[in-house]
Design a protein around this motif. Structure first.
Motif, short mmCIF file in Angstrom:
data_model
loop_
_atom_site.label_atom_id
_atom_site.label_comp_id
_atom_site.label_asym_id
_atom_site.label_seq_id
_atom_site.Cartn_x
_atom_site.Cartn_y
_atom_site.Cartn_z
N LEU A 4 17.54 -49.26 64.64
CA LEU A 4 17.83 -47.97 63.48
C LEU A 4 16.66 -47.45 63.24
O LEU A 4 17.05 -46.24 63.29
N PHE A 5 15.61 -47.88 63.28
CA PHE A 5 14.34 -47.80 62.90
C PHE A 5 14.12 -46.64 64.10
O PHE A 5 12.09 -45.56 63.26
N THR A 6 13.67 -46.89 65.29
CA THR A 6 13.43 -45.53 66.16
C THR A 6 14.08 -44.12 65.66
O THR A 6 15.23 -44.24 65.79
N ILE A 105 23.87 -42.96 54.40
CA ILE A 105 23.51 -44.67 54.16
C ILE A 105 22.45 -44.87 54.99
O ILE A 105 21.20 -45.59 55.86
N ILE A 106 22.89 -44.58 56.81
CA ILE A 106 21.62 -44.45 57.48
C ILE A 106 20.75 -43.78 57.66
O ILE A 106 19.54 -44.59 58.57
N GLU A 107 20.97 -42.83 57.16
CA GLU A 107 19.35 -41.84 57.17
C GLU A 107 18.82 -43.00 55.99
O GLU A 107 17.73 -42.44 56.30
N ARG A 108 19.00 -43.24 54.81
CA ARG A 108 18.24 -44.30 54.07
C ARG A 108 17.76 -45.23 54.48
O ARG A 108 16.49 -45.17 54.38
N PHE A 109 18.21 -45.60 55.44
CA PHE A 109 18.22 -47.09 56.45
C PHE A 109 17.29 -46.42 57.25
O PHE A 109 16.15 -47.87 56.65
N HIS A 110 16.77 -45.92 57.80
CA HIS A 110 16.16 -45.17 59.00
C HIS A 110 14.90 -44.75 57.72
O HIS A 110 13.97 -45.25 58.63
N ASN A 111 15.06 -44.64 57.03
CA ASN A 111 14.04 -43.40 56.09
C ASN A 111 13.11 -45.06 55.64
O ASN A 111 11.93 -44.48 55.48
N GLU A 112 13.52 -46.45 56.33
CA GLU A 112 12.50 -47.25 54.86
C GLU A 112 11.63 -47.82 56.27
O GLU A 112 11.25 -49.31 56.92
N LEU A 116 7.90 -53.30 55.90
CA LEU A 116 8.05 -54.65 56.79
C LEU A 116 8.42 -55.63 55.42
O LEU A 116 8.59 -56.74 56.47
N GLU A 117 8.29 -55.70 54.51
CA GLU A 117 9.11 -56.53 53.95
C GLU A 117 10.87 -56.43 53.67
O GLU A 117 10.14 -55.86 52.30
N TRP A 118 11.47 -57.80 53.98
CA TRP A 118 13.35 -57.56 53.73
C TRP A 118 13.14 -59.02 53.14
O TRP A 118 13.20 -59.70 53.67
N PRO A 119 14.24 -58.66 52.56
CA PRO A 119 15.05 -59.61 51.79
C PRO A 119 15.40 -60.47 52.72
O PRO A 119 16.35 -60.36 53.41
N GLU A 130 11.74 -55.64 62.36
CA GLU A 130 12.53 -55.20 63.73
C GLU A 130 14.46 -55.53 64.39
O GLU A 130 15.05 -55.19 64.00
N GLN A 131 13.61 -57.21 63.61
CA GLN A 131 15.63 -57.51 63.74
C GLN A 131 16.26 -57.01 62.56
O GLN A 131 17.52 -56.67 63.01
N TRP A 132 16.08 -56.66 61.16
CA TRP A 132 16.87 -55.69 60.74
C TRP A 132 17.68 -53.99 61.48
O TRP A 132 18.88 -54.40 61.46
N GLY A 133 16.75 -53.54 62.30
CA GLY A 133 16.68 -52.08 62.50
C GLY A 133 18.03 -52.87 63.96
O GLY A 133 19.03 -51.90 64.20
N LYS A 134 17.04 -53.83 64.62
CA LYS A 134 18.23 -54.28 66.37
C LYS A 134 20.23 -54.52 65.25
O LYS A 134 20.88 -53.75 65.69
#
Length: 149
Positions: A4-6, A105-112, A116-119, A130-134
């Motif tokens: 979802l990051f692409t 919320i998808i837009e907000r997530f994509h904009n992240e 690099l650091e995720w909880p 990468e795993q969060w996006g997939k």
């Protein structure tokens, strides 16, 4: 697996959501289309730290570790898999409102996408960017297919 990051995957998911109809019938499962849209917000809220889930006990975390990679690998999820009780939507929802909420919320997530650091996930532990996006793409893709989108 797409992420979802692409830009391409983001645009694809947004287009598929836009094509949904409020009267769409599920190919499987118990949710109607409005409930599905509401349900799809929850994992994104967890990733963005807007929804806090209780950490399971050590045994459950150990058990979940066996399924962790299935959240972001290329193998499609089976239909009608059980879901976390916190993500189940029982009440009726308004289609247009839920569709708009999900797209935001998808837009907000994509904009992240540059973050690099995720909880850590409260149930599954650490994920890479990468795993969060997939994982988020896979969840949305699964439910959009559920409603023929």
């Amino acid at each position: 697996m797409e992420s979802l990051f692409t830009t391409d995957a983001y645009n694809e998911i947004m287009s598929r959501i836009e094509k949904l109809d409020g009267n769409a019938k599920a190919n499987w499962g118990k949710m109607n289309v409005s409930q599905m849209l509401a349900h799809c917000n929850f994992p994104l809220q967890v990733a963005l730290q807007e929804l806090k889930l209780e950490k399971p006990n050590a045994f459950k975390r150990w058990l979940f570790s066996f399924f962790k990679s299935s959240l972001y690998d290329d193998k499609p999820w089976k239909q009608s898999l059980p879901t976390s009780k916190e993500f189940i939507v029982h009440d009726s929802k308004e289609f247009t409102t839920e569709k708009s909420r999900l797209k935001k919320i998808i837009e907000r997530f994509h904009n992240e996408k540059t973050r690099l650091e995720w909880p850590p996930h409260p149930m599954f532990g650490a994920f890479t960017q990468e795993q969060w996006g997939k994982m988020q793409y896979k969840h949305l893709d699964h439910h959009l297919k559920q409603f023929g989108a």
